[in-house]
Design a protein around this motif. Sequence first.
Motif, PDB file in Angstrom:
ATOM      1  N   LEU A  60      52.739  54.338  36.823  1.00  0.00           N
ATOM      2  CA  LEU A  60      52.015  54.052  38.061  1.00  0.00           C
ATOM      3  C   LEU A  60      51.822  55.322  38.885  1.00  0.00           C
ATOM      4  O   LEU A  60      50.766  55.531  39.493  1.00  0.00           O
ATOM      5  CB  LEU A  60      52.757  53.001  38.888  1.00  0.00           C
ATOM      6  N   ALA A  61      52.834  56.178  38.889  1.00  0.00           N
ATOM      7  CA  ALA A  61      52.724  57.429  39.643  1.00  0.00           C
ATOM      8  C   ALA A  61      51.580  58.277  39.104  1.00  0.00           C
ATOM      9  O   ALA A  61      50.822  58.885  39.876  1.00  0.00           O
ATOM     10  CB  ALA A  61      54.042  58.201  39.581  1.00  0.00           C
ATOM     11  N   GLU A  62      51.428  58.309  37.793  1.00  0.00           N
ATOM     12  CA  GLU A  62      50.330  59.076  37.204  1.00  0.00           C
ATOM     13  C   GLU A  62      48.983  58.453  37.570  1.00  0.00           C
ATOM     14  O   GLU A  62      48.002  59.165  37.827  1.00  0.00           O
ATOM     15  CB  GLU A  62      50.488  59.141  35.685  1.00  0.00           C
ATOM     16  N   PHE A  63      48.935  57.131  37.612  1.00  0.00           N
ATOM     17  CA  PHE A  63      47.703  56.453  38.029  1.00  0.00           C
ATOM     18  C   PHE A  63      47.361  56.816  39.472  1.00  0.00           C
ATOM     19  O   PHE A  63      46.211  57.140  39.787  1.00  0.00           O
ATOM     20  CB  PHE A  63      47.861  54.939  37.890  1.00  0.00           C
ATOM     21  N   TYR A  64      48.358  56.786  40.357  1.00  0.00           N
ATOM     22  CA  TYR A  64      48.112  57.125  41.759  1.00  0.00           C
ATOM     23  C   TYR A  64      47.634  58.569  41.900  1.00  0.00           C
ATOM     24  O   TYR A  64      46.759  58.867  42.722  1.00  0.00           O
ATOM     25  CB  TYR A  64      49.377  56.912  42.590  1.00  0.00           C
ATOM     26  N   LEU A  91      30.237  44.689  37.894  1.00  0.00           N
ATOM     27  CA  LEU A  91      30.790  43.469  37.312  1.00  0.00           C
ATOM     28  C   LEU A  91      32.285  43.384  37.603  1.00  0.00           C
ATOM     29  O   LEU A  91      33.025  44.347  37.391  1.00  0.00           O
ATOM     30  CB  LEU A  91      30.562  43.430  35.803  1.00  0.00           C
ATOM     31  N   PHE A  92      32.726  42.214  38.057  1.00  0.00           N
ATOM     32  CA  PHE A  92      34.153  42.011  38.305  1.00  0.00           C
ATOM     33  C   PHE A  92      34.958  42.139  37.015  1.00  0.00           C
ATOM     34  O   PHE A  92      36.084  42.638  37.022  1.00  0.00           O
ATOM     35  CB  PHE A  92      34.394  40.637  38.942  1.00  0.00           C
ATOM     36  N   ASN A  93      34.373  41.705  35.908  1.00  0.00           N
ATOM     37  CA  ASN A  93      35.100  41.792  34.645  1.00  0.00           C
ATOM     38  C   ASN A  93      35.331  43.242  34.235  1.00  0.00           C
ATOM     39  O   ASN A  93      36.366  43.573  33.641  1.00  0.00           O
ATOM     40  CB  ASN A  93      34.350  41.049  33.540  1.00  0.00           C
ATOM     41  N   ASP A  94      34.389  44.120  34.547  1.00  0.00           N
ATOM     42  CA  ASP A  94      34.582  45.537  34.241  1.00  0.00           C
ATOM     43  C   ASP A  94      35.692  46.131  35.107  1.00  0.00           C
ATOM     44  O   ASP A  94      36.470  46.976  34.643  1.00  0.00           O
ATOM     45  CB  ASP A  94      33.280  46.309  34.446  1.00  0.00           C
ATOM     46  N   LEU A  95      35.765  45.692  36.362  1.00  0.00           N
ATOM     47  CA  LEU A  95      36.860  46.129  37.227  1.00  0.00           C
ATOM     48  C   LEU A  95      38.192  45.682  36.644  1.00  0.00           C
ATOM     49  O   LEU A  95      39.147  46.467  36.552  1.00  0.00           O
ATOM     50  CB  LEU A  95      36.676  45.555  38.635  1.00  0.00           C
ATOM     51  N   TYR A  96      38.255  44.417  36.232  1.00  0.00           N
ATOM     52  CA  TYR A  96      39.479  43.885  35.630  1.00  0.00           C
ATOM     53  C   TYR A  96      39.856  44.655  34.362  1.00  0.00           C
ATOM     54  O   TYR A  96      41.003  45.099  34.207  1.00  0.00           O
ATOM     55  CB  TYR A  96      39.300  42.397  35.304  1.00  0.00           C
ATOM     56  N   CYS A  97      38.896  44.820  33.464  1.00  0.00           N
ATOM     57  CA  CYS A  97      39.186  45.482  32.186  1.00  0.00           C
ATOM     58  C   CYS A  97      39.619  46.929  32.398  1.00  0.00           C
ATOM     59  O   CYS A  97      40.529  47.423  31.717  1.00  0.00           O
ATOM     60  CB  CYS A  97      37.960  45.428  31.278  1.00  0.00           C
ATOM     61  N   GLY A  98      38.974  47.607  33.344  1.00  0.00           N
ATOM     62  CA  GLY A  98      39.339  48.992  33.607  1.00  0.00           C
ATOM     63  C   GLY A  98      40.753  49.131  34.138  1.00  0.00           C
ATOM     64  O   GLY A  98      41.519  49.992  33.686  1.00  0.00           O
ATOM     65  N   LEU A  99      41.119  48.284  35.080  1.00  0.00           N
ATOM     66  CA  LEU A  99      42.479  48.337  35.627  1.00  0.00           C
ATOM     67  C   LEU A  99      43.512  47.894  34.602  1.00  0.00           C
ATOM     68  O   LEU A  99      44.612  48.445  34.534  1.00  0.00           O
ATOM     69  CB  LEU A  99      42.578  47.465  36.878  1.00  0.00           C
ATOM     70  N   ARG A 100      43.166  46.893  33.817  1.00  0.00           N
ATOM     71  CA  ARG A 100      44.097  46.380  32.798  1.00  0.00           C
ATOM     72  C   ARG A 100      44.535  47.486  31.842  1.00  0.00           C
ATOM     73  O   ARG A 100      45.677  47.492  31.365  1.00  0.00           O
ATOM     74  CB  ARG A 100      43.411  45.264  32.013  1.00  0.00           C
ATOM     75  N   GLU A 101      43.646  48.423  31.576  1.00  0.00           N
ATOM     76  CA  GLU A 101      43.948  49.488  30.622  1.00  0.00           C
ATOM     77  C   GLU A 101      44.693  50.665  31.253  1.00  0.00           C
ATOM     78  O   GLU A 101      45.106  51.584  30.546  1.00  0.00           O
ATOM     79  CB  GLU A 101      42.648  49.988  29.979  1.00  0.00           C
ATOM     80  N   GLN A 102      44.856  50.641  32.568  1.00  0.00           N
ATOM     81  CA  GLN A 102      45.598  51.724  33.218  1.00  0.00           C
ATOM     82  C   GLN A 102      47.090  51.538  32.968  1.00  0.00           C
ATOM     83  O   GLN A 102      47.616  50.427  33.055  1.00  0.00           O
ATOM     84  CB  GLN A 102      45.328  51.736  34.727  1.00  0.00           C
ATOM     85  N   ARG A 103      47.766  52.604  32.662  1.00  0.00           N
ATOM     86  CA  ARG A 103      49.207  52.525  32.415  1.00  0.00           C
ATOM     87  C   ARG A 103      49.917  52.050  33.682  1.00  0.00           C
ATOM     88  O   ARG A 103      49.639  52.522  34.778  1.00  0.00           O
ATOM     89  CB  ARG A 103      49.751  53.882  31.969  1.00  0.00           C
ATOM     90  N   GLY A 104      50.820  51.089  33.508  1.00  0.00           N
ATOM     91  CA  GLY A 104      51.562  50.552  34.638  1.00  0.00           C
ATOM     92  C   GLY A 104      50.946  49.305  35.241  1.00  0.00           C
ATOM     93  O   GLY A 104      51.541  48.681  36.114  1.00  0.00           O
ATOM     94  N   TRP A 105      49.750  48.930  34.767  1.00  0.00           N
ATOM     95  CA  TRP A 105      49.097  47.752  35.314  1.00  0.00           C
ATOM     96  C   TRP A 105      49.281  46.547  34.396  1.00  0.00           C
ATOM     97  O   TRP A 105      50.312  45.918  34.404  1.00  0.00           O
ATOM     98  CB  TRP A 105      47.616  48.048  35.608  1.00  0.00           C
ATOM     99  N   GLY A 106      48.305  46.204  33.600  1.00  0.00           N
ATOM    100  CA  GLY A 106      48.432  45.024  32.756  1.00  0.00           C
ATOM    101  C   GLY A 106      47.545  43.887  33.229  1.00  0.00           C
ATOM    102  O   GLY A 106      46.874  43.969  34.260  1.00  0.00           O
ATOM    103  N   LYS A 107      47.557  42.796  32.479  1.00  0.00           N
ATOM    104  CA  LYS A 107      46.610  41.700  32.692  1.00  0.00           C
ATOM    105  C   LYS A 107      46.760  41.023  34.049  1.00  0.00           C
ATOM    106  O   LYS A 107      45.799  40.877  34.805  1.00  0.00           O
ATOM    107  CB  LYS A 107      46.772  40.658  31.581  1.00  0.00           C
ATOM    108  N   LYS A 108      47.967  40.572  34.360  1.00  0.00           N
ATOM    109  CA  LYS A 108      48.160  39.797  35.581  1.00  0.00           C
ATOM    110  C   LYS A 108      47.852  40.625  36.823  1.00  0.00           C
ATOM    111  O   LYS A 108      47.172  40.159  37.752  1.00  0.00           O
ATOM    112  CB  LYS A 108      49.594  39.274  35.658  1.00  0.00           C
ATOM    113  N   THR A 109      48.335  41.868  36.849  1.00  0.00           N
ATOM    114  CA  THR A 109      48.150  42.708  38.030  1.00  0.00           C
ATOM    115  C   THR A 109      46.684  43.090  38.203  1.00  0.00           C
ATOM    116  O   THR A 109      46.162  43.095  39.325  1.00  0.00           O
ATOM    117  CB  THR A 109      49.016  43.979  37.919  1.00  0.00           C
TER     118      THR A 109
END
Length: 243
Positions: A60-64, A91-109
């Motif tokens: 998460l620190a690297e993401f920030y 697209l909201f789905n693109d926002l979701y997919c992009g964040l999902r792939e960030q280290r420290g995030w995941g599907k639910k977050t």
Amino acid sequence: MKIKLEQIFDFLKANREFNLRLQEQFFLPVLSVNGSVNPKVVNLLYHVANTQSQPKIDPLAEFYRSVYRNLDKTEGFASFVGLVTGKESLLFNDLYCGLREQRGWGKKTAALFTKVVYQAHNRLSANCAFWADTPSQISAQDEIWLPVDAVIIHIFEQLGMHKPNFDKINKLLKQHYVGNELEVWDDLWFWGFITQKGTGNTRQMQWNENKYWSLTHTDKNPMVISTIKQKSSEFIGLIEQKI
């Protein structure tokens, strides 16, 4: 299952005011920082990431760090999607997919952040908004995802789903609901949270006033609590009835 889903959906749709009021009071302090966009986005990213039971601090620190190196990309919906996916999109789905792939995030977050973005611009007060280019609708070509946690998993166990999880629950809902309808299902967490006692295999469906009081921003007016208690009994009845 389809009949039960329809009944629960009708209940959620008819009682939106309770959870939306809670969501607004919960996120308004996070988004009520100075007038510029960047602090609001950064605040929300930190806030949502920290809802995880065990946030992964190092990734998460690297993401920030990446966000702070590209603060100009937090000025708009499309540009932020570009930051997390490499290609701008509305697209909201693109926002979701992009964040999902960030280290420290995941599907639910990622699903939670995407849901909050939609609600902040389309369901809550204008004070919660921050991206001027946020879509006002979830189009037929788009979708959002229900942030599934233990509360929601227990509900679908009660509905008869075998080993429910994030993917199975979202797949089922998307078979019957599209666009803005999917966002209504976010209210399921509120009604599930205040009608469950115990944890794990000991969870039981019953009105849990202590859980209601544990939420900082719930309305503590006795008349409102009485109404929500009655509504909770109706909700439990929908979950437990045999069809």
